[in-house]
Write an enzyme that holds these catalytic residues in place. Structure first.
Site: not given
Ligand code: IDP
Ligand code: MG
Length: 152
Positions: A9, A49, A112, A115, A126
């Site tokens: 990310k 998402y 965080n 992914h 995805e």
């Protein structure tokens, strides 16, 4: 063979953790099948998402993932999804175990670092958001037999 989408990310790229994160996944023995650095546009972010559409954090999540470049990858291997999820650690870095990516380098659930698809169905949905079929490379490695007694 199981495939999974992994994204370093924006915070991971900005903090210079791309190499360290890839190192951990490589060391587990999984096989890297595709990799690119890209700026995620709003359409891709919303699509990635979409399962979180009804969550209160959906809009900030879309902003976060599109705030700066990411590194998107496809990893392949036996139980690749579970192995990557356990290497990532719990969603909230405060709850992620030591030795996991989020547990070692993360602080806050909104930053965080990584992914990873959570199921074969999610991976199947995805991966095409980020990669064309011909960008995913299939190959074998001489050491595969030393990582797994079964076909990787
Ligand atoms: P995962 O990334 O471990 O699969 P998910 O529940 O699928 O976790 O949530 C997707 C992403 O949404 C998380 O990685 C995190 O960036 C963000 N997120 C999840 N829960 C929260 C929250 O309570 N506040 C802010 N962001 C959250
Ligand atoms: Mg998830």
């Amino acid at each position: 063979m199981e495939q999974t989408l992994v994204i370093v990310k924006p915070d991971g790229v900005q903090r210079g953790l791309v190499g360290a994160i890839i190192f951990r996944l490589e060391r587990r023995g999984l096989r890297l099948s595709a990799l690119k650095l890209l700026q995620v546009d709003e359409m891709r972010a919303r699509s990635l998402y979409e399962v979180h559409l009804d969550k209160r954090f959906y809009n900030t999540l879309v902003s976060y993932i599109s705030s700066s470049p990411v590194v998107a990858m496809v990893w392949q291997g036996l139980r690749a999804i579970d192995i990557i999820r356990s290497t990532m650690g719990a969603t909230d870095p405060a709850e992620a175990g030591p030795g996991t990516i989020r547990g070692d380098w993360g602080l806050n659930i909104g930053r965080n670092l990584i992914h990873g698809s959570d199921s074969p169905e999610s991976a199947g949905r995805e991966i095409p958001i980020f990669f064309e079929a011909d960008e995913i490379v299939h190959y074998s490695r001489a050491l595969d037999q030393w990582y797994s007694e079964n076909e990787l």
